[in-house]
Design an enzyme around this catalytic site. Structure first.
Site, PDB file in Angstrom:
ATOM      1  N   TYR A 139      24.588  45.319  28.863  1.00 27.36           N
ATOM      2  CA  TYR A 139      24.827  44.838  30.316  1.00 27.36           C
ATOM      3  C   TYR A 139      24.407  43.331  30.410  1.00 27.36           C
ATOM      4  O   TYR A 139      23.275  43.032  29.533  1.00 27.36           O
ATOM      5  CB  TYR A 139      24.362  45.702  31.305  1.00 27.36           C
ATOM      6  CG  TYR A 139      22.894  45.353  31.620  1.00 27.36           C
ATOM      7  CD1 TYR A 139      22.721  44.556  32.691  1.00 27.36           C
ATOM      8  CD2 TYR A 139      21.831  46.138  30.865  1.00 27.36           C
ATOM      9  CE1 TYR A 139      21.182  44.424  32.884  1.00 27.36           C
ATOM     10  CE2 TYR A 139      20.537  45.862  31.153  1.00 27.36           C
ATOM     11  CZ  TYR A 139      20.171  44.985  32.219  1.00 27.36           C
ATOM     12  OH  TYR A 139      18.711  44.768  32.215  1.00 27.36           O
ATOM     13  N   TRP A 155      14.177  48.794  36.769  1.00 23.35           N
ATOM     14  CA  TRP A 155      14.785  49.628  36.152  1.00 23.35           C
ATOM     15  C   TRP A 155      14.682  49.351  34.501  1.00 23.35           C
ATOM     16  O   TRP A 155      14.298  50.058  33.839  1.00 23.35           O
ATOM     17  CB  TRP A 155      16.299  49.980  36.351  1.00 23.35           C
ATOM     18  CG  TRP A 155      16.905  51.056  35.727  1.00 23.35           C
ATOM     19  CD1 TRP A 155      16.968  52.421  35.894  1.00 23.35           C
ATOM     20  CD2 TRP A 155      17.894  50.754  34.545  1.00 23.35           C
ATOM     21  NE1 TRP A 155      17.616  53.074  34.780  1.00 23.35           N
ATOM     22  CE2 TRP A 155      17.984  51.982  34.008  1.00 23.35           C
ATOM     23  CE3 TRP A 155      18.188  49.757  33.770  1.00 23.35           C
ATOM     24  CZ2 TRP A 155      18.865  52.484  32.988  1.00 23.35           C
ATOM     25  CZ3 TRP A 155      19.074  49.814  32.639  1.00 23.35           C
ATOM     26  CH2 TRP A 155      19.152  51.182  32.092  1.00 23.35           C
ATOM     27  N   ASP A 156      15.210  47.970  34.226  1.00 18.16           N
ATOM     28  CA  ASP A 156      15.397  47.665  33.009  1.00 18.16           C
ATOM     29  C   ASP A 156      13.816  47.371  32.480  1.00 18.16           C
ATOM     30  O   ASP A 156      13.601  47.484  31.355  1.00 18.16           O
ATOM     31  CB  ASP A 156      16.404  46.471  32.945  1.00 18.16           C
ATOM     32  CG  ASP A 156      16.114  45.440  33.908  1.00 18.16           C
ATOM     33  OD1 ASP A 156      15.085  45.514  34.839  1.00 18.16           O
ATOM     34  OD2 ASP A 156      16.653  44.298  33.670  1.00 18.16           O
ATOM     35  N   THR A 157      12.896  46.732  33.123  1.00 21.03           N
ATOM     36  CA  THR A 157      11.449  46.658  32.574  1.00 21.03           C
ATOM     37  C   THR A 157      10.857  47.919  32.455  1.00 21.03           C
ATOM     38  O   THR A 157      10.326  47.997  31.230  1.00 21.03           O
ATOM     39  CB  THR A 157      10.836  45.741  33.900  1.00 21.03           C
ATOM     40  OG1 THR A 157      11.329  44.569  34.189  1.00 21.03           O
ATOM     41  CG2 THR A 157       9.436  45.754  33.207  1.00 21.03           C
ATOM     42  N   LEU A 166      12.301  49.120  29.099  1.00 21.71           N
ATOM     43  CA  LEU A 166      11.772  48.472  27.766  1.00 21.71           C
ATOM     44  C   LEU A 166      10.226  48.732  27.656  1.00 21.71           C
ATOM     45  O   LEU A 166       9.850  49.433  26.622  1.00 21.71           O
ATOM     46  CB  LEU A 166      11.682  46.912  28.124  1.00 21.71           C
ATOM     47  CG  LEU A 166      12.992  46.198  28.201  1.00 21.71           C
ATOM     48  CD1 LEU A 166      12.776  44.704  28.506  1.00 21.71           C
ATOM     49  CD2 LEU A 166      13.550  46.393  26.884  1.00 21.71           C
TER      50      LEU A 166
END
Length: 611
Positions: free
Chosen positions: A97, A189-191, A194
């Site tokens: 994404y 969310w993406d942090t 990771l």
């Protein structure tokens, strides 16, 4: 598409992107076609409750090109929620994404895809902050970004330089492994993905990208401070603190908790005064005072149970009494009643009562407390303020007790703070009743002025849930009567405790009516005064206000009144500490053998459709 299986799924999270989505889809298709065989990739528009023409455009694009799919949601899922839903419905094993503004140069897309597709990495992310490869960002973007990434590296022990770059890929096995643990469904969310990937030992690749800011951007108070900041703290607790909270650690922390509480008692209540009070006081009334005060705690638990029952949560009296004990012990250690947060945490983690509901229950309890003791203080407080009697009273007390012990400023400040807190309590009740009867959505209007970001919807929802809880308790005539009555009994026992301590001193010779009037006014104003942490010179505002009214209204020698205030506070704090430690130990035994209930969803989840 051809008969070949889709290997790469590119997701474009879209919210009101009508002006750019068509171009973004075309650029994505062209770039993917430049390095992937035909039929091995797809582009998914994850359209998240848009209010413009984005759904219509996405439908048209999907109809015109079978490499394009449109996933639609009638209501907002959040950025992370939309991505997770799209990944779940994607056909490829390499899930990609990037932001629809194409701020990252698309020439890096092949490297992003191949890092994961080749098996080199489980997760890959572009970076604007690699050493020697920093992006040229204006201060209004660069400074907050560096600050956030620095905090994540420090608190969450991430080795990455840039967690927010909207240019990421993850393998399906890695996504399936991590998705259940990633709790945030919006900007964090993406942090979180990771950070958890690194904690799981997955291979995470970070590589520099050329990045050009698009559009205007500034620090958003709701999204960046409340949203991202709270999520960092939540993940820090889950990863670094909670795993270490064993039974042994809980016992040691409880012991330290006790030592800290007792230590702070010596700061706010001089031990010398306590010792002298004991030597001159009759022990029998003091012991009776401790018994009476201890008897008030089950009533506090009963009142809290009634408040939660109004919010549709029913718990055992013993558990709730213990939770109240623990939080009040915390208030002896933490300033500004931060110990209340301990109670919200206990009922959330052990009984699955959501934080907004727990906060609302505590706020309702505080409103009833303040209104009760404000009513007890009554017209005497108003009369003293109106006539300026506090200044003369303060001077008289200072002369009797000594300026180093209780100054006129301390007395005046105690009474003034009590007045402010009392007025504030009444104001809170009036606002609560007014907003409960109004059809206007004040929470969303206020949050909307602070933030234009979509995360404001989520924050407004939390505030609405909190406010609705307070309004529900304070807006019901039945609950007001029952909880108000129990509040009166609780604070009456608090006053009786002080009166028993007061009559333990031989110098106190008052008639019963005078003693009751002095006690109710002194304890009420004293408790109002100590709400704010403004204690000067190690002397608590409770002691200052209590002494002022006992001397001014009862004619008791100032030294005796002050000693009684010290001893009264000491008895109450000692009962609180003993009960708090006992509750921590007993509840820990029962709680650690039980499985915490799963979090209950208070709002119905939206079921998006695949168009």
């Amino acid at each position: 598409m051809t008969g070949r299986a889709v290997e790469v799924s590119v997701v474009l999270p879209a919210y009101n992107e009508a002006e750019t989505i068509a171009e973004t889809v075309q650029v994505s298709l062209d770039t993917l076609a430049s390095f992937l065989p035909a039929g091995t990739f797809e582009v998914i528009v994850a359209e998240d409750g848009c209010e413009d023409r984005t759904p219509e455009i996405a439908d048209r694009l999907a109809a015109e090109d079978d490499r394009v799919r449109h996933l639609h949601s009638d209501e907002r899922l959040g950025r992370g929620g939309a991505l997770e839903f799209a990944f779940d419905h994607a056909a490829g094993d390499t899930l990609v994404y990037f932001d629809t503004d194409l701020a990252t140069d698309m020439r890096h897309l092949e490297e992003l895809v191949e890092r994961v597709r080749s098996g080199e990495a489980d997760v890959a992310t572009g970076s604007r902050w690699m050493p020697g490869e920093e992006a040229d960002r204006p201060p209004k973007r660069g400074v907050p970004s560096r600050g956030f990434n620095g905090i994540v590296r420090l608190l969450l022990r991430s080795e990455l330089r840039d967690h927010q770059c909207g240019f990421k890929a993850v393998s399906r096995p890695a996504f399936e492994r991590l998705r259940a643990d990633v709790e945030d469904d919006h900007w964090f969310w993406d942090t979180e993905l990771l950070v958890r990937a690194q904690r799981e030992g997955l291979a995470v690749a970070e590589f520099p990208v050329d990045w050009e800011p698009k559009g205007d951007s500034k620090v958003d108070l709701v999204r960046d401070v409340f949203g991202m900041g709270s999520q960092v703290l939540r993940l820090f607790w889950q990863l670094s603190v909670a795993p270490r909270v064993t039974r042994r650690v809980t016992f040691l922390v409880g012991l330290l908790f006790t030592v800290a509480a007792l230590g702070l008692m010596t700061v706010y209540i001089p031990l010398g005064e306590v010792q002298r009070a004991f030597t001159s006081a009759d022990p029998a009334p003091v012991v009776a005072a401790a018994v009476v005060y201890a008897a008030s705690w089950p009533l506090r638990g009963l009142r809290y149970r009634d408040i939660l029952a109004e919010l549709d949560y029913r718990e055992r009296l013993g558990f709730l009494t213990g939770a109240v004990f623990i939080s009040q012990t915390g208030n002896l250690v933490f300033p500004a009643r931060a110990g209340d947060a301990v109670r919200a945490y206990v009922v959330k983690t052990r009984r699955s009562i959501p934080y907004p509901t727990g906060g609302a229950s505590l706020a309702a309890e505080r409103v009833f407390d303040l209104l009760t003791i404000t009513a007890m203080a009554g017209g005497v407080l108003v009369g003293l303020l109106a006539t300026g009697g506090t200044a003369d009273l303060a001077t008289a007390i200072s002369g009797n007790v000594g300026g180093d012990v209780l100054t006129p400023t301390a007395v005046q400040r105690a009474v003034q703070v009590a007045a402010v807190v009392g007025v504030a309590a009444v104001a809170v009740l009036l606002v609560t009743v007014f907003t409960a009867r109004s059809e206007r959505n004040f929470a969303r209007a206020a949050v909307g002025r602070l933030s234009s970001d979509s995360y404001a919807d989520y924050v407004a929802g939390v505030i609405e849930e909190f406010a609705a809880g307070v309004q529900r308790v304070a807006g019901s005539r039945r609950s007001v009567v029952r909880i108000g009555a129990s509040s009166v009994v609780v604070w009456t026992l608090d006053v009786v405790t002080a009166l028993l301590v007061l009559i333990a001193f031989p110098a106190v010779d008052l008639s019963v009516p005078t003693l009751l009037a002095v006690g109710f006014f002194a304890v009420s104003v004293g408790n109002l005064a100590k709400v704010l942490p403004l204690s000067p010179g190690g002397i608590g505002l409770y002691e200052a206000a209590f002494t002022a009214f006992v001397v001014g209204l009862g004619g008791v020698p100032a030294a005796t009144a002050f000693a009684a205030a010290v001893l009264d506070h000491a008895v109450k704090n000692l009962v609180t500490v003993v009960g708090g430690v006992g509750s921590m130990l007993s509840l820990n035994v029962s709680l650690t053998t039980a499985v915490a209930e799963a979090d209950e969803e208070e709002l119905e989840e939206t079921t998006p459709t695949d168009d």
